[in-house]
Write a protein that holds these residues in place. Structure first.
Motif, short mmCIF file in Angstrom:
data_model
loop_
_atom_site.label_atom_id
_atom_site.label_comp_id
_atom_site.label_asym_id
_atom_site.label_seq_id
_atom_site.Cartn_x
_atom_site.Cartn_y
_atom_site.Cartn_z
N THR A 84 0.84 -1.19 0.00
CA THR A 84 0.00 0.00 0.00
C THR A 84 0.87 1.24 0.00
OG1 THR A 84 -1.65 -1.21 1.27
CG2 THR A 84 -1.88 1.18 1.18
N GLU A 85 0.47 2.23 -0.76
CA GLU A 85 1.25 3.45 -0.91
C GLU A 85 1.26 4.25 0.39
OE1 GLU A 85 -0.44 6.68 -3.05
OE2 GLU A 85 -2.42 5.78 -3.09
N PRO A 86 2.37 4.88 0.68
CA PRO A 86 2.36 5.86 1.78
C PRO A 86 1.43 7.01 1.43
CG PRO A 86 4.60 5.25 1.16
CD PRO A 86 3.69 4.70 0.11
N GLN A 87 0.84 7.60 2.41
CA GLN A 87 -0.15 8.65 2.16
C GLN A 87 0.47 9.80 1.35
OE1 GLN A 87 -1.98 10.14 5.67
NE2 GLN A 87 -3.50 11.37 4.58
N SER A 89 1.78 9.68 -1.60
CA SER A 89 2.95 9.36 -2.41
C SER A 89 2.60 9.11 -3.87
CB SER A 89 3.66 8.12 -1.86
OG SER A 89 4.15 8.38 -0.57
N TRP A 158 6.39 5.55 -6.50
CA TRP A 158 7.03 5.84 -5.23
C TRP A 158 7.86 4.65 -4.74
CZ3 TRP A 158 5.48 2.19 -1.79
CH2 TRP A 158 4.24 1.57 -2.03
N TRP A 159 7.77 3.50 -5.42
CA TRP A 159 8.47 2.30 -5.01
C TRP A 159 9.73 2.12 -5.86
CZ3 TRP A 159 3.86 2.66 -7.49
CH2 TRP A 159 3.80 2.21 -8.81
#
Length: 245
Positions: A84-87, A89, A158-159
């Motif tokens: 799950t993406e960081p908020q 991101s 973002w990863w």
């Protein structure tokens, strides 16, 4: 099968041996072909698609400029691959495609710094595009250079990709469908009623101007003017003839 010479009955033992031998030969061929495929050196690439991958399945061809170089080895969603993406991101609902590429087809390319080579190629416009295979409804993944890389920027991620990453770009069919949709949207946004009213007003102005022009031409009595002009020309020609005499 001819019968046994002594008993006159078919020799089922020989038939069984023949069937077993044929089966073993077939199995050996399949193992050899499969082992050759499995033992060939591979390199794995990945891309992410912001849209549908309809027509793409595991095993679908991967091509570079029309030459098959591998296959699709895994299909998933990015949130399953990278969590799950960081908020704040960015998105992570893209479709994840992993491509298995035959290393032997790029002899010398993957012996150096592969990441540097691919990054330079991406800057020059290398993208993964989903293209149709004729009218079958099936698609394949094509690696090729787009003419204007700035029009197909990489997706914001973002990863950190686990394998070598090549950005995706809309394929030919997708681009055509998007263009058609934009044209249809433009037509839908037009106010046809107002356009017809303006066209009708222009036609009325044109008719009015044409009527005025016809009236002016009638008042000028062009026929009479033409007759007088002809008489004047005849008189001039007569005077010129007398002067020569």
């Amino acid at each position: 099968m001819p019968p046994d010479a002594m008993t006159g009955q078919p020799n089922y033992f020989k038939i069984g041996l023949f069937v077993i031998a044929a089966f073993l030969l077939l199995a050996a061929a399949l193992v050899y072909l499969g082992a050759d495929r499995m033992l060939r050196p591979k390199v794995y690439l990945e891309t992410y698609v912001d849209g549908t991958v309809q027509g793409i399945d595991i095993g679908s061809p991967v091509k570079f400029r029309g030459v098959q170089i591998g296959r699709i080895s895994r299909i998933d969603f990015v949130f399953n691959e990278y969590g799950t993406e960081p908020q704040g991101s960015g998105r992570n609902d893209y479709v994840f495609l992993e491509m298995e590429v035959d290393k032997k087809l790029f002899r010398g390319m993957f012996t150096g710094d592969v990441e540097l080579i691919l990054n330079n190629a991406v800057k020059q416009g290398l993208r993964v595009m989903l293209q149709p295979q004729g009218i079958t409804g099936l698609n394949f993944a094509e690696l090729n250079y787009v003419p204007q890389p700035e029009r197909a920027p990489p997706l914001k991620i973002w990863w950190t990709p686990r394998t070598h990453y090549i950005p995706s770009a809309p394929g030919t069919l997708t681009s055509m469908l998007d263009s058609v949709n934009r044209i249809m949207d433009s037509f839908g946004s037009l106010d046809v009623g107002d356009t017809l009213k303006e066209l009708n007003a222009v036609m009325q102005k044109f008719n009015t101007s044409l009527t005025k022009l016809e009236t002016n031409l009638d008042e000028m009595n062009l026929a009479e003017a033409s007759t007088n002009l002809q008489k004047l020309i005849d008189e001039i020609q007569l005077k010129i003839g007398r002067a020569h005499v």
